[in-house]
Design a protein around this motif. Structure first.
Motif, PDB file in Angstrom:
ATOM      1  N   LYS A  48      23.193  23.724 -16.233  1.00  0.00           N
ATOM      2  CA  LYS A  48      23.725  24.598 -15.182  1.00  0.00           C
ATOM      3  C   LYS A  48      22.668  24.877 -14.120  1.00  0.00           C
ATOM      4  O   LYS A  48      22.968  24.905 -12.929  1.00  0.00           O
ATOM      5  CB  LYS A  48      24.240  25.923 -15.780  1.00  0.00           C
ATOM      6  CG  LYS A  48      25.547  25.797 -16.500  1.00  0.00           C
ATOM      7  CD  LYS A  48      26.617  25.367 -15.503  1.00  0.00           C
ATOM      8  CE  LYS A  48      27.952  25.292 -16.180  1.00  0.00           C
ATOM      9  NZ  LYS A  48      28.981  24.804 -15.272  1.00  0.00           N
ATOM     10  N   ALA A  49      21.430  25.108 -14.536  1.00  0.00           N
ATOM     11  CA  ALA A  49      20.354  25.354 -13.582  1.00  0.00           C
ATOM     12  C   ALA A  49      20.123  24.120 -12.710  1.00  0.00           C
ATOM     13  O   ALA A  49      19.923  24.231 -11.499  1.00  0.00           O
ATOM     14  CB  ALA A  49      19.074  25.745 -14.313  1.00  0.00           C
ATOM     15  N   GLU A  50      20.155  22.935 -13.301  1.00  0.00           N
ATOM     16  CA  GLU A  50      19.982  21.705 -12.536  1.00  0.00           C
ATOM     17  C   GLU A  50      21.130  21.512 -11.544  1.00  0.00           C
ATOM     18  O   GLU A  50      20.922  21.055 -10.435  1.00  0.00           O
ATOM     19  CB  GLU A  50      19.891  20.488 -13.473  1.00  0.00           C
ATOM     20  CG  GLU A  50      18.611  20.397 -14.252  1.00  0.00           C
ATOM     21  CD  GLU A  50      17.436  19.938 -13.406  1.00  0.00           C
ATOM     22  OE1 GLU A  50      17.618  19.106 -12.500  1.00  0.00           O
ATOM     23  OE2 GLU A  50      16.322  20.429 -13.650  1.00  0.00           O
ATOM     24  N   GLN A  51      22.351  21.871 -11.948  1.00  0.00           N
ATOM     25  CA  GLN A  51      23.496  21.772 -11.035  1.00  0.00           C
ATOM     26  C   GLN A  51      23.313  22.663  -9.818  1.00  0.00           C
ATOM     27  O   GLN A  51      23.755  22.330  -8.723  1.00  0.00           O
ATOM     28  CB  GLN A  51      24.786  22.172 -11.750  1.00  0.00           C
ATOM     29  CG  GLN A  51      25.374  21.107 -12.611  1.00  0.00           C
ATOM     30  CD  GLN A  51      26.646  21.590 -13.293  1.00  0.00           C
ATOM     31  OE1 GLN A  51      26.928  22.791 -13.361  1.00  0.00           O
ATOM     32  NE2 GLN A  51      27.422  20.643 -13.806  1.00  0.00           N
ATOM     33  N   ARG A  52      22.673  23.782  -9.990  1.00  0.00           N
ATOM     34  CA  ARG A  52      22.468  24.727  -8.887  1.00  0.00           C
ATOM     35  C   ARG A  52      21.230  24.384  -8.063  1.00  0.00           C
ATOM     36  O   ARG A  52      20.880  25.115  -7.144  1.00  0.00           O
ATOM     37  CB  ARG A  52      22.361  26.142  -9.428  1.00  0.00           C
ATOM     38  CG  ARG A  52      23.670  26.619  -9.996  1.00  0.00           C
ATOM     39  CD  ARG A  52      23.649  28.090 -10.288  1.00  0.00           C
ATOM     40  NE  ARG A  52      24.970  28.517 -10.712  1.00  0.00           N
ATOM     41  CZ  ARG A  52      25.231  29.096 -11.858  1.00  0.00           C
ATOM     42  NH1 ARG A  52      24.246  29.354 -12.697  1.00  0.00           N
ATOM     43  NH2 ARG A  52      26.454  29.441 -12.159  1.00  0.00           N
ATOM     44  N   GLY A  53      20.545  23.298  -8.420  1.00  0.00           N
ATOM     45  CA  GLY A  53      19.395  22.863  -7.639  1.00  0.00           C
ATOM     46  C   GLY A  53      18.072  23.430  -8.090  1.00  0.00           C
ATOM     47  O   GLY A  53      17.062  23.260  -7.410  1.00  0.00           O
ATOM     48  N   LEU A  54      18.031  24.104  -9.211  1.00  0.00           N
ATOM     49  CA  LEU A  54      16.791  24.665  -9.734  1.00  0.00           C
ATOM     50  C   LEU A  54      16.088  23.597 -10.568  1.00  0.00           C
ATOM     51  O   LEU A  54      16.627  23.125 -11.562  1.00  0.00           O
ATOM     52  CB  LEU A  54      17.100  25.895 -10.585  1.00  0.00           C
ATOM     53  CG  LEU A  54      15.929  26.717 -11.075  1.00  0.00           C
ATOM     54  CD1 LEU A  54      15.184  27.305  -9.881  1.00  0.00           C
ATOM     55  CD2 LEU A  54      16.408  27.834 -11.966  1.00  0.00           C
TER      56      LEU A  54
END
Length: 144
Positions: A48-54
């Motif tokens: 989820k964090a990777e999906q948000r660009g983090l």
């Protein structure tokens, strides 16, 4: 995701099935179930964090940089790069002189053709593939 006997299935459902099977098979183990569920939760939050660009794994890339495999080419050292830039500048000077109508001698034209051939060899096989004579010719041309 396409499974052989089941056809296409969403990855989320596949993960949930594996988690359910994990809980069933590890029910008697106690802490092992908690560790597996904790790992699954961490994986979900990471995705989820990777999906948000983090970018959570940016710090680890310095340890796991992919190695570049070069077939037949060696990296150009600073000294070689300087020499190649000088040769390139010399060739550009010769080309501009020729385009302005100034004629060059047959010896200069043959040297330029030889330098072109050597530079093509460097492009194809790397600087280390040159003979000592070819390196000398490049050096001489770079001094002009």
């Amino acid at each position: 995701m396409a499974l052989f006997l089941f056809g296409p299935i969403r990855l989320l459902y596949l993960v949930l099935i594996f988690l359910a099977l994990d809980v069933l098979f590890m029910a008697g183990g106690g802490t092992a179930v908690g560790a597996h569920l904790g790992g699954a939760l961490f994986g979900f939050l990471y995705a989820k964090a990777e999906q948000r660009g983090l970018d959570l794994a940016g710090w680890a890339r310095i340890f796991f940089q992919p190695r570049r495999v070069r077939r037949g080419r060696q990296p150009v050292t600073a000294e070689t790069g300087r020499m190649l830039r000088r040769v390139g500048a010399w060739m550009e000077q010769r080309r501009s002189a020729a385009s302005e109508g100034r004629s060059s001698s047959a010896e200069e034209r043959s040297l330029e053709e030889e330098v072109d051939r050597i530079l093509d060899k460097i492009s194809a096989h790397g600087y280390d593939s040159l003979t000592e004579e070819e390196k000398r010719i490049l050096y001489e041309a770079s001094r002009r």
